[in-house]
Design an enzyme around this catalytic site. Structure first.
Site, mmCIF file in Angstrom:
data_model
loop_
_atom_site.group_PDB
_atom_site.id
_atom_site.type_symbol
_atom_site.label_atom_id
_atom_site.label_comp_id
_atom_site.label_asym_id
_atom_site.label_seq_id
_atom_site.Cartn_x
_atom_site.Cartn_y
_atom_site.Cartn_z
ATOM 1 N N SER A 1 31.572 70.622 25.326
ATOM 2 C CA SER A 1 32.448 70.894 26.466
ATOM 3 C C SER A 1 33.467 71.950 26.061
ATOM 4 O O SER A 1 33.523 72.361 24.907
ATOM 5 C CB SER A 1 33.172 69.611 26.872
ATOM 6 O OG SER A 1 34.159 69.314 25.900
ATOM 7 N N LYS A 2 34.284 72.345 27.035
ATOM 8 C CA LYS A 2 35.293 73.391 26.814
ATOM 9 C C LYS A 2 36.178 73.095 25.599
ATOM 10 O O LYS A 2 36.660 74.012 24.948
ATOM 11 C CB LYS A 2 36.178 73.512 28.053
ATOM 12 C CG LYS A 2 35.480 74.198 29.198
ATOM 13 C CD LYS A 2 36.515 74.894 30.106
ATOM 14 C CE LYS A 2 35.818 75.671 31.203
ATOM 15 N NZ LYS A 2 35.411 74.807 32.326
ATOM 16 N N ARG A 3 36.398 71.817 25.380
ATOM 17 C CA ARG A 3 37.193 71.377 24.235
ATOM 18 C C ARG A 3 36.680 71.981 22.924
ATOM 19 O O ARG A 3 37.415 72.172 21.971
ATOM 20 C CB ARG A 3 37.008 69.864 24.186
ATOM 21 C CG ARG A 3 38.018 69.005 23.639
ATOM 22 C CD ARG A 3 37.913 67.604 24.268
ATOM 23 N NE ARG A 3 36.570 67.061 24.304
ATOM 24 C CZ ARG A 3 35.933 66.557 23.253
ATOM 25 N NH1 ARG A 3 36.497 66.557 22.069
ATOM 26 N NH2 ARG A 3 34.721 66.059 23.393
ATOM 27 N N HIS A 4 35.377 72.234 22.854
ATOM 28 C CA HIS A 4 34.791 72.759 21.618
ATOM 29 C C HIS A 4 34.884 74.277 21.516
ATOM 30 O O HIS A 4 34.496 74.841 20.503
ATOM 31 C CB HIS A 4 33.314 72.355 21.528
ATOM 32 C CG HIS A 4 33.107 70.872 21.427
ATOM 33 N ND1 HIS A 4 32.610 70.121 22.455
ATOM 34 C CD2 HIS A 4 33.352 70.009 20.414
ATOM 35 C CE1 HIS A 4 32.531 68.849 22.081
ATOM 36 N NE2 HIS A 4 32.981 68.756 20.853
ATOM 37 N N GLY A 5 35.366 74.934 22.560
ATOM 38 C CA GLY A 5 35.438 76.406 22.524
ATOM 39 C C GLY A 5 34.651 76.986 23.678
ATOM 40 O O GLY A 5 34.548 76.371 24.731
#
Ligand code: GLU
Length: 471
Positions: A239-243
């Site tokens: 997800s966006k959390r990972h970049g």
């Protein structure tokens, strides 16, 4: 040509996620390798979440990745009539029924089911009198999930069995008559002649519902294959959390389409040997459905960067130059006119850079080929610029000026001779000279770099550095 028909069916409600791009790539590889037909269906039924710009982003991304289709795109919203007809037929044949419950009633039914630890029991069998009493209330069409088991032979995961008792009666048409995803997909897959659905494991729980609908409608059930999920490095769903998670982000950051294609193909598919770097047509050749994996894939940006570098080396040098020129112009180091006048010289620069590039973004750090440095990296200076450096650099200048010709071999020769005379290792001359010439401590081999810069530029820059660094 085989008679397999595949489809890629994106929902244009946001960016083009790498997971969806990978689904498109697997479908493309399947279609190319097995000579099947690949269709594109735009799932725009959810009008509230659909956006034109998202559709454009997905189409651009597919085009950039080189995923193409055998027909014009089908828009799901154009098929609304067929969705409604299918729902009506299911009601007529007793496979679906009208539901009149209000939101509050549904809530109460769900709570009750929770207390009794069972599935919700909807009012499946309203009498005509009960129906008449509800006349005028908004109603949904709900599917009557049959008793039994739904089994399919997944092309990737083998036999899959779902106990139908796990699946609640689900809505097919909303009160406004719009179809719900599972109904629309089944009707459209049937209309488009799709007989193999390759998609990601996110959809595993939809598949029993879709198969039940195909069967209730007496339509041929397609084959299914569910590839793995893509996880972030911490093992949770990417997800966006990972970049960065969208194709356009990677494209903007200077990744090559070939590398992205190659990398995504390896996320959930393996060639059966140790190879990792593939040109596109090699991938088409070695692709096989048997190589699609069951174990989840981890998205590893470091590996993508590495692969991008490898793909960079596989390209002809003028392709590298063609990508570099707009970046150099945008940085203000070149004009359009210079770019074409100086093409031969620029080609040499591209040749020097090609073995070292990871992404096109790296080209933004190559200003030293074009402009004299104003600043000198402090860390490199601290490490390499010592009190005895200025006199050594002066000697370098003298020797360079004396050279008959300013080729890589001559420059190397003179540097090694001088370091021998001074009784120091050549690197004690090379590092300070690079800093003085480029302002930075990295770059291509010094001698080839100097030959490309030319004598005049080298001497001018060394003299300037003596003034700045010497003080
Ligand atoms: N539109 C769905 C999605 O983007 C895919 C539908 C399908 O593959 O069945 O997730």
């Amino acid at each position: 040509m085989s008679d397999t028909v595949l489809r890629f069916a994106p929902s244009p409600t946001g960016g083009f996620h790498v997971g969806n791009a990978r689904t498109a790539i697997f479908n493309h590889l399947y279609a190319e390798h097995y000579k099947a037909k690949l269709l594109l269906r735009v799932e725009d039924t959810d009008r509230e979440r659909f956006t034109e710009s998202s559709l454009q982003t997905i189409l651009d991304g597919l085009n950039w990745l080189g995923v193409d289709f055998d027909a014009e795109p089908v828009f799901q919203s154009d098929n609304a009539e067929a969705h409604k007809q299918a729902a009506a037929r299911l009601v007529e044949t007793g496979h679906a029924y009208y539901g009149y419950e209000t939101a509050e009633e549904l809530d109460a039914m769900r709570r009750q089911a929770q207390v009794e630890k069972r599935r919700v029991r909807y009012n499946r069998d309203l009498t005509p009198e009960q129906q008449a009493a509800y006349e005028g209330r908004p109603r949904v069409v709900r599917f009557k999930v049959p008793v039994g088991e739904t089994v399919w032979h997944d092309r990737i995961r083998g036999v899959q069995r779902w106990d139908n008792a796990e699946v609640e009666d689900f809505v097919l048409l909303r009160p406004d008559g719009s179809p719900v995803y599972n109904l629309a997909v089944v009707v459209d897959d049937r209309d488009m002649g799709v007989n193999l659905v390759l998609r990601s494991a996110d959809h595993l729980s939809n598949t029993p519902k879709q198969i039940m609908l195909f069967e209730a409608l007496s339509w041929m059930v397609p084959e299914y294959g569910h590839s793995t999920l893509i996880l972030g490095p911490d093992g949770s769903k990417l997800s966006k959390r990972h970049g960065a998670t969208t194709i356009s982000e990677y494209r903007e950051r200077g990744f090559l389409s070939d590398a992205m294609f190659n990398y995504l193909a390896l996320l959930g598919w393996a060639p059966g040997d140790e190879r990792e770097v593939f040109a596109r047509d090699e991938l088409v050749e070695v692709f096989s459905v048997e190589g699609l994996l069951k174990r989840d894939a981890i998205f590893d940006e470091k590996k993508l960067v590495w692969l991008n570098g490898e793909q960079m080396r596989l390209r002809p040098v003028d392709a590298v130059l063609d990508d570099a020129v707009p970046i150099w112009i945008a940085e203000g180091w070149l004009t359009e006119a210079e770019a074409s006048e100086r093409r031969d010289e620029l080609m040499k620069i591209a040749e020097l850079l090609q073995p070292r590039l990871h992404t096109l973004e790296d080209l933004k750090h190559t200003g030293y080929f074009f402009v004299d440095p104003d600043v000198y990296d402090a860390k490199t200076a601290k490490k390499n610029w010592k009190t005895d450096t200025p006199e050594r650099v002066e000697l370098m200048i003298e020797r360079l000026q004396d050279l008959d010709s300013f080729g890589e071999g001559e420059i190397e020769g003179v540097t090694r001779t001088l370091s021998g005379e001074l009784g120091i290792s050549a690197s004690r001359l090379i590092h300070p000279t690079r800093l003085a010439l480029c302002g930075v401590g990295f770059g291509p081999g010094l001698f080839e770099l100097m030959a490309v810069l030319g004598r005049e530029t080298c001497v001018r820059r060394l003299k300037k550095a003596l003034e700045v660094l010497g003080s």
